[in-house]
Motif scaffolding. Structure first.
Motif, short mmCIF file in Angstrom:
data_model
loop_
_atom_site.label_atom_id
_atom_site.label_comp_id
_atom_site.label_asym_id
_atom_site.label_seq_id
_atom_site.Cartn_x
_atom_site.Cartn_y
_atom_site.Cartn_z
N SER A 86 0.86 -1.08 -0.20
CA SER A 86 -0.14 0.00 0.06
C SER A 86 0.78 1.31 0.05
O SER A 86 0.50 2.03 -0.72
CB SER A 86 -0.90 0.19 1.22
OG SER A 86 -1.75 -1.17 1.20
N GLN A 115 0.83 3.92 -2.97
CA GLN A 115 0.56 5.49 -2.92
C GLN A 115 1.71 6.54 -3.30
O GLN A 115 1.47 7.31 -3.81
CB GLN A 115 0.33 5.72 -1.16
CG GLN A 115 -0.60 5.17 -0.44
CD GLN A 115 -0.47 5.31 1.12
OE1 GLN A 115 0.32 5.90 1.73
NE2 GLN A 115 -1.28 4.41 1.81
N GLU A 137 0.82 6.46 -7.12
CA GLU A 137 -0.04 7.39 -7.18
C GLU A 137 0.21 8.93 -7.29
O GLU A 137 -0.19 9.70 -7.95
CB GLU A 137 -1.29 7.33 -6.07
CG GLU A 137 -2.01 5.81 -6.05
CD GLU A 137 -3.03 5.92 -4.93
OE1 GLU A 137 -3.12 6.64 -4.66
OE2 GLU A 137 -3.34 4.64 -4.63
N GLN A 138 1.00 9.36 -6.33
CA GLN A 138 1.69 10.76 -6.23
C GLN A 138 2.33 11.05 -7.28
O GLN A 138 2.17 12.11 -7.86
CB GLN A 138 2.53 10.72 -5.11
CG GLN A 138 1.80 10.68 -3.80
CD GLN A 138 2.53 10.71 -2.54
OE1 GLN A 138 3.68 10.58 -2.56
NE2 GLN A 138 1.92 10.49 -1.19
#
Length: 295
Positions: A251, A255, A258-259
């Motif tokens: 996870s 993340q 995604e950033q």
């Protein structure tokens, strides 16, 4: 086919990108399943269509630039086709001598990252090992082997032997490159949120960091307009605690991906089937998105 590949490799990058942009839109127009997946992935990410639609042409440019990238003579430097942002982060990581893990999503020109690194660092400091899956076609395997077997670039197969090779490289203070948003085979990943939806995510990147204590960094290659070249961006990555469970580690990496994607959504490969089930996995094994969010 190999002759065509060689011919295209001699075209100017600007022409290849122009051809690729047209091809990208043609594929989008011709394939209902591709259009549906592309739009669904953008919607899942919660991004406006205007921010992501440019990725249709960029996907075509990604394919069209491959002959230029793979068949460019190793003796010919990237020169003014390459710029760096954040290169000091790599210099600092290599100075620590703990090994370096470079993580990039399917964003921009990820092929340029290993070439740029090898040209700048490999001869003087540390080579880079990249994970790969052999192409099915014999002629394409030869092209890929020649390209990724450049000076300073080693390749590791997606197998147990390849994992051991990468661990050895890190323990020798060298660098490796991974695409952690690539769906792994069954048994080599965990379900973790990606833009809020459960996606089968590789555990390899986190395991390598946890087992070796290597430094993680984020990297991606921005594709400049009009064939002007690329900007390789290097960013800080979140630390990876050695005792972090696999699901939490996956996870954390998702993340970070995604950033990065939000920095340039118009260059992300939205048509990639990120939420697919790996072969051999029971389709009922994926957690429901609602239950994942409530947990």
């Amino acid at each position: 086919m190999l002759m065509l590949f060689r011919l295209l490799s001699k075209f100017p990058l600007r022409l290849l990108h122009a051809i690729g942009a047209v091809a990208g839109w043609l594929v989008y127009a011709a394939s209902p399943s591709y259009r549906e997946r592309y739009r669904a992935n953008v919607q899942i990410a919660g991004l406006p269509w205007a921010a992501a639609r440019g990725g249709i042409a960029e996907a075509g440019r990604m394919i069209a630039e491959i002959p230029w990238l793979w068949m460019r003579p190793a003796s010919v430097p990237l020169g003014n086709k390459l710029q760096w942002r954040g290169i000091e982060l790599i210099e600092q990581a290599l100075a620590q001598g703990r090994g370096l893990v470079l993580l990039t999503p399917h964003l921009g020109c990820f092929e340029i990252c290993a070439q740029a690194y090898a040209e700048r660092f490999a001869s003087a400091q540390a080579p880079i090992t990249v994970l790969f899956r052999p192409a099915k076609q014999a002629w394409l395997r030869r092209v890929v082997d020649d390209s990724r077997g450049r000076p300073g670039v080693a390749t590791a197969p997606a197998s147990l032997a390849g994992v051991r090779q990468m661990i050895r490289a890190l323990r020798q203070g060298q660098s490796i490159g991974l695409l952690p948003d690539q769906v792994p085979p069954h048994g080599l990943g965990v379900w973790a949120p990606f833009f809020g939806r459960p996606a089968y995510t590789m555990t390899l990147a986190a395991r390598l960091l946890q087992q070796t204590g290597a430094t993680p960094l984020l990297i991606w290659g921005e594709r400049l307009p009009k064939g002007e070249g690329y900007v390789v961006h290097v960013l800080q990555a979140p630390p990876m605690p050695a005792d972090l469970p696999a699901e939490s580690a996956a996870s954390l990496i998702n993340q970070a991906m995604e950033q990065m994607i939000r920095l340039a959504p118009h260059q992300y490969l939205w048509g990639y089937n990120r939420y697919k089930h790996p072969r051999g996995l029971d389709v009922g094994a994926a957690p429901a998105a609602s239950s994942k969010q409530e947990a």
